[in-house]
Design a protein around this motif. Structure first.
Motif, short mmCIF file in Angstrom:
data_model
loop_
_atom_site.label_atom_id
_atom_site.label_comp_id
_atom_site.label_asym_id
_atom_site.label_seq_id
_atom_site.Cartn_x
_atom_site.Cartn_y
_atom_site.Cartn_z
N SER A 8 0.74 -1.12 -0.07
CA SER A 8 -0.10 0.06 0.07
C SER A 8 0.79 1.19 0.11
O SER A 8 0.43 2.30 -0.54
CB SER A 8 -0.98 0.06 1.22
OG SER A 8 -0.25 -0.23 2.39
N ASN A 12 0.30 4.06 -2.66
CA ASN A 12 0.02 5.62 -2.33
C ASN A 12 1.20 6.61 -2.68
O ASN A 12 0.65 7.46 -3.16
CB ASN A 12 0.03 5.51 -0.55
CG ASN A 12 -1.03 4.98 0.02
OD1 ASN A 12 -2.25 4.39 -0.58
ND2 ASN A 12 -1.14 4.41 1.32
N ILE A 40 -9.26 3.58 -1.38
CA ILE A 40 -9.13 5.15 -0.85
C ILE A 40 -10.71 5.33 0.01
O ILE A 40 -10.68 5.76 1.04
CB ILE A 40 -9.26 6.09 -1.80
CG1 ILE A 40 -7.65 5.83 -2.49
CG2 ILE A 40 -9.58 7.60 -1.24
CD1 ILE A 40 -6.59 5.96 -1.54
N SER A 45 -6.92 4.31 1.90
CA SER A 45 -5.33 4.03 1.55
C SER A 45 -5.60 2.94 0.31
O SER A 45 -6.48 2.46 0.22
CB SER A 45 -4.65 3.24 2.50
OG SER A 45 -3.37 2.88 2.07
N CYS A 46 -4.57 2.95 -0.30
CA CYS A 46 -4.43 2.00 -1.41
C CYS A 46 -4.44 0.61 -0.57
O CYS A 46 -4.03 0.44 0.29
CB CYS A 46 -3.54 2.23 -2.52
SG CYS A 46 -3.61 3.77 -3.55
#
Length: 176
Positions: A8, A12, A40, A45-46
């Protein structure tokens, strides 16, 4: 587009640099999509172990965006008229751009995936501005409905067994 899994943090980083490049160069009509939108909205967050960042934009932006990323020392590793992938370096995950035909009603036809992202504009005829880690991202209007169409009613619950190409592609394509 399936590929290697990335942390992540890497994804990100990719999303931050992507939004910065697009916004600083006044690129219009782009929004996060697919797993990036899910991460998201759901996790801020990714998603860890996703394979890329997903951006949908107007097909008229193809050459401009391609050149912007090349000018920022990134490599276009796969390029078709309706899709390209940016390799952003070792500390970043790949960035997939899906180039869509856009109509006046705010419908984006992703020709690569053959999916219509319908009614993406809010009543003010804009995409939704979303602040994330001091970066301005854009979301399609009624994004929660789109996430339900793509990932099911329980989209807020992570599902490690989810398979995009078997089921969700068809669900989203009926989003008209």
């Amino acid at each position: 587009m399936g590929g290697a899994k990335h942390s992540s943090d890497k994804l990100n980083n990719s999303l931050e640099i992507t939004s910065k490049i697009l916004n600083e160069n006044n690129i219009k009509n782009w929004f996060i999509a697919y797993g990036t939108l899910l991460g998201i909205v759901r996790e801020n967050s990714c998603i860890n172990n996703d394979d890329d960042i997903d951006i949908i934009t107007d097909i008229n932006n193809h050459d401009i965006i391609k050149q912007l990323f090349i000018d920022n020392n990134m490599r276009v590793s796969y390029d078709k008229n309706t899709f390209f992938r940016i390799d952003a370096g070792k500390t970043h995950g790949p960035i997939d751009f899906y180039f869509a035909e856009l109509d006046n009603s705010g419908n984006f036809y992703d020709a690569w995936e053959k999916i219509v992202w319908s009614n993406c504009y809010n009543p003010d005829n804009n995409l939704i501005e979303y602040m994330w880690n001091d970066n301005k991202l854009y979301l399609p209007f009624n994004y929660e409905e789109k996430l339900i169409n793509q990932y099911g009613e329980d989209w807020k619950i992570p599902n490690k067994n989810y398979v995009w190409f078997n089921e969700a592609k068809n669900l989203l394509s009926h989003d008209k």
